[in-house]
Scaffold this active site. Structure first.
Site, mmCIF file in Angstrom:
data_model
loop_
_atom_site.group_PDB
_atom_site.id
_atom_site.type_symbol
_atom_site.label_atom_id
_atom_site.label_comp_id
_atom_site.label_asym_id
_atom_site.label_seq_id
_atom_site.Cartn_x
_atom_site.Cartn_y
_atom_site.Cartn_z
ATOM 1 C CD GLU A 24 -10.717 -2.253 5.463
ATOM 2 O OE1 GLU A 24 -9.848 -2.269 4.576
ATOM 3 O OE2 GLU A 24 -10.483 -2.600 6.631
ATOM 4 C CB CYS A 56 -8.900 -3.626 10.841
ATOM 5 S SG CYS A 56 -8.405 -3.951 12.538
ATOM 6 C CD GLU A 59 -4.214 -9.995 12.979
ATOM 7 O OE1 GLU A 59 -5.370 -9.796 12.550
ATOM 8 O OE2 GLU A 59 -3.946 -10.914 13.772
HETATM 9 P P1 NAP Z 1 -1.436 -0.409 3.888
HETATM 10 O O1 NAP Z 1 -1.492 0.615 2.838
HETATM 11 O O2 NAP Z 1 -1.541 -1.839 3.510
HETATM 12 O O3 NAP Z 1 -0.079 -0.113 4.687
HETATM 13 C C1 NAP Z 1 0.279 -0.868 5.816
HETATM 14 C C2 NAP Z 1 1.782 -0.836 5.967
HETATM 15 O O4 NAP Z 1 2.362 -1.495 4.855
HETATM 16 C C3 NAP Z 1 2.388 0.571 5.999
HETATM 17 O O5 NAP Z 1 3.503 0.563 6.847
HETATM 18 C C4 NAP Z 1 2.838 0.747 4.558
HETATM 19 O O6 NAP Z 1 3.883 1.678 4.396
HETATM 20 C C5 NAP Z 1 3.322 -0.646 4.262
HETATM 21 N N1 NAP Z 1 3.433 -0.942 2.840
HETATM 22 C C6 NAP Z 1 2.750 -0.424 1.798
HETATM 23 N N2 NAP Z 1 3.191 -0.960 0.647
HETATM 24 C C7 NAP Z 1 4.162 -1.837 0.957
HETATM 25 C C8 NAP Z 1 5.009 -2.705 0.207
HETATM 26 N N3 NAP Z 1 4.926 -2.790 -1.119
HETATM 27 N N4 NAP Z 1 5.901 -3.468 0.883
HETATM 28 C C9 NAP Z 1 6.001 -3.394 2.222
HETATM 29 N N5 NAP Z 1 5.236 -2.584 2.980
HETATM 30 C C10 NAP Z 1 4.321 -1.827 2.363
HETATM 31 O O7 NAP Z 1 -2.557 -0.181 4.994
HETATM 32 P P2 NAP Z 1 -2.912 1.152 5.766
HETATM 33 O O8 NAP Z 1 -3.656 2.036 4.842
HETATM 34 O O9 NAP Z 1 -1.715 1.688 6.460
HETATM 35 O O10 NAP Z 1 -3.881 0.600 6.908
HETATM 36 C C11 NAP Z 1 -5.218 0.404 6.708
HETATM 37 C C12 NAP Z 1 -5.505 -1.060 6.424
HETATM 38 O O11 NAP Z 1 -4.990 -1.838 7.492
HETATM 39 C C13 NAP Z 1 -6.979 -1.369 6.375
HETATM 40 O O12 NAP Z 1 -7.220 -2.266 5.332
HETATM 41 C C14 NAP Z 1 -7.253 -2.014 7.723
HETATM 42 O O13 NAP Z 1 -8.363 -2.861 7.751
HETATM 43 C C15 NAP Z 1 -5.983 -2.750 7.937
HETATM 44 N N6 NAP Z 1 -5.808 -3.028 9.363
HETATM 45 C C16 NAP Z 1 -5.972 -4.313 9.787
HETATM 46 C C17 NAP Z 1 -5.853 -4.590 11.133
HETATM 47 C C18 NAP Z 1 -6.015 -5.986 11.633
HETATM 48 O O14 NAP Z 1 -5.591 -6.223 12.762
HETATM 49 N N7 NAP Z 1 -6.584 -6.896 10.882
HETATM 50 C C19 NAP Z 1 -5.551 -3.574 12.034
HETATM 51 C C20 NAP Z 1 -5.391 -2.278 11.561
HETATM 52 C C21 NAP Z 1 -5.506 -2.024 10.201
HETATM 53 P P3 NAP Z 1 3.597 3.203 3.927
HETATM 54 O O15 NAP Z 1 2.770 3.800 5.006
HETATM 55 O O16 NAP Z 1 4.966 3.779 3.852
HETATM 56 O O17 NAP Z 1 2.888 3.117 2.623
#
Ligand code: NAP
Length: 490
Positions: free
Chosen positions: A393, A296, A262
């Protein structure tokens, strides 16, 4: 020993375990290291959690792997009863869980309450879906054979969740995984790990056996690398940015795991000349400013048809300027703080870019007088395709408004993105509604409605917004394998 919490947090202190849950034990990081979880509204430390890495993650995976044979064969009625208990436990703790989410994430309390309630609803939905994971008997084209399909849990599932919905994103993963009979390791976002730790605590209290739910907080890189390379993990379910999602897809290819993604969005919000203007403005406020624009499915681009463009911009800007910006636990708060300083810096950059390219600032446009991570709800009229807000975004309280002339023009503009998660349109023309349904390249389409997500519907993006569906009868499928059996010689 749990570190004492600040006095304001007493309403939820009893729920917080400032430890990781591995194999039924609450443990710190092997090296004793930890990191602080702060309240984005005040900068105060809310709690301190373990900074775990590779070894702790491997042990959590081993625990989930060891718990799988017994959990996956637990009588279905017993599993459903556990899920129902979890649903009840979440509702029983709705107020403290909501207060805690507001403290770790910043969203207004009313939004946090709605998220906790929605999380419980997903658990109940999947408890019911667990009863319908049936197979089929296929009519055999040849004599003496029985052809059958049966469905089985995929095995150990790793769930990685983002900070913007710390509870409901977990509910959409833990719900179907536990219902299907999978065991789970959860890695929550570092900014908001407390909600996930509470889920671990509630699952334990409800009687899920040790090792069925494991929660690990800490280094995303180390935990992620172990999850993607460990062959015992059979499925990864991720919600987060498209960038990290692509990285996980590449890393997990070595062990051919099932992947659900997602990812990001760039939602268009289209207002046609024939729209109910009041309804469109109400919808735009929710679709843009919920969670301070950090969802998102948030509107990224508002397209308004030329005939009502001026009226829309004037009235929308007035409503946006009146939004109450305040800490989420303050009465009447409509927009809380941004999640961190990087988010604030990015918003400032995007607004500066849009204004330098001719955008017309009609509301907000600067950090809020409250200081810290608060930013004014902002509207930029006269937006154009060359602005960064068109393709990136925004993830903040900034609404660029574009003028359009014809339906075909706006459909082309709306689809001109690599994302395909949510989109919205306001019109009274029924034939147009069906054309939009056919032509908009989005997984979620809201027409004259913006609050469109609930457990009954298949949530998921097209294009680079993701793979798979969460919710609906489809949501549990990603956690099940289909086996085909042929019995011959009958
Ligand atoms: P993110 O930076 O991609 O982080 C998401 C998760 O992934 C966090 O738990 C993060 O941990 C972890 N992560 C980061 N680097 C990683 C790696 N190399 N290996 C494994 N895990 C890793 O996203 P975010 O800033 O938290 O969330 C915002 C994004 O999520 C936006 O793009 C939004 O659109 C998207 N989103 C999508 C949906 C959907 O249903 N489509 C819903 C909500 C959000 P850390 O926090 O420890 O870095």
């Amino acid at each position: 020993m749990n570190r004492p919490l600040r006095p304001a947090d007493t309403s939820f202190a009893h729920l917080i375990r400032q430890k990781n849950l591995i194999d039924g034990q609450w443990v710190g990081a092997d090296d004793g290291s930890s990191f602080d979880v702060t309240d984005p509204a005040t900068g105060e430390v809310v709690a301190t959690v373990p900074n775990a890495g590779t070894d702790e993650t491997r042990r959590a995976i081993d625990a989930a792997h060891a718990a799988f044979p017994a959990y996956s064969t637990m009588p279905l009625g017993q599993r459903v009863a556990l899920m129902r208990k979890l649903h009840d436990a979440i509702l029983d703790n709705l107020e403290p869980m909501a207060a805690m989410m507001t403290a770790e994430q910043g969203k207004p309390l009313a939004e946090a309450r709605a998220e906790v309630a929605s999380s419980a609803a997903y658990v109940l939905w999947f408890a019911e879906e667990a009863r319908r994971t049936d197979g089929a008997v296929i009519p055999s084209p040849v004599a003496g054979r029985k052809l059958m399909t049966t469905r089985h849990p995929v095995g150990v599932v790793a769930a990685i969740t983002p900070w913007n919905f710390p509870s409901s994103m977990l509910a959409r993963k833990l719900g179907p995984a536990l219902a299907a009979g999978c065991t789970v390791i959860v890695k929550p976002a570092s900014a908001t790990p407390l909600s996930a730790l509470v889920w671990g605590h509630l699952a334990e209290q409800c009687g899920f056996p040790p090792g069925v739910v494991n929660i690990v907080t800490g280094s995303a890189r180390a935990i992620g690398a172990e999850i993607t390379s460990n062959p015992k993990v059979r499925k990864i379910t991720f919600t987060g940015s498209t960038e990290i999602g692509k990285q996980l897809l590449a890393e997990a290819s070595g062990t051919v795991k099932r992947m659900s993604m997602e990812l990001g969005g760039n939602a268009p919000f289209i207002v046609f000349d024939d729209a109910d203007l009041d309804a469109a403005i109400d919808g735009a406020i929710i679709a843009k400013f919920r969670n301070a624009g950090q969802t998102c499915v948030c509107t990224n681009r508002l397209f308004v048809q030329a005939g009502i463009y001026d009226r829309f911009v004037e009235r929308f800007a007035a409503r946006v300027s009146a939004l109450k910006v305040a800490p989420g636990n303050e009465d009447g708060a409509e927009q809380g703080p941004l999640v961190d300083t990087q988010a604030l810096d990015k918003i400032e950059e995007l607004v500066a870019d849009a204004l330098s390219k001719g955008g017309d600032l009609v509301a907000g446009g600067a950090p809020h007088a409250r200081g810290g991570l608060f930013y004014q709800p902002t509207v930029i009229a006269g937006a154009t395709p060359d602005m960064r807000v068109t393709t990136e975004e925004i993830f903040g309280p900034v609404a660029p408004v574009y003028r359009f002339e014809t339906e075909s023009d706006v459909i082309a503009s709306a689809n001109d993105t690599e994302y395909g998660l949510a989109c919205y349109a306001y019109t009274r023309d029924l034939a147009r509604m069906f054309r939009l349904q056919d032509q908009l390249e989005y997984g979620l389409i809201g027409i004259n409605e913006v609050l469109i997500v609930m457990p009954e519907i298949p949530f998921g993006g097209l294009k680079e917004s993701g793979l798979g569906k969460e919710g609906s009868w489809q949501g549990i499928n990603d956690y099940l394998e289909t086996k085909y059996t042929c019995i011959g010689g009958l």
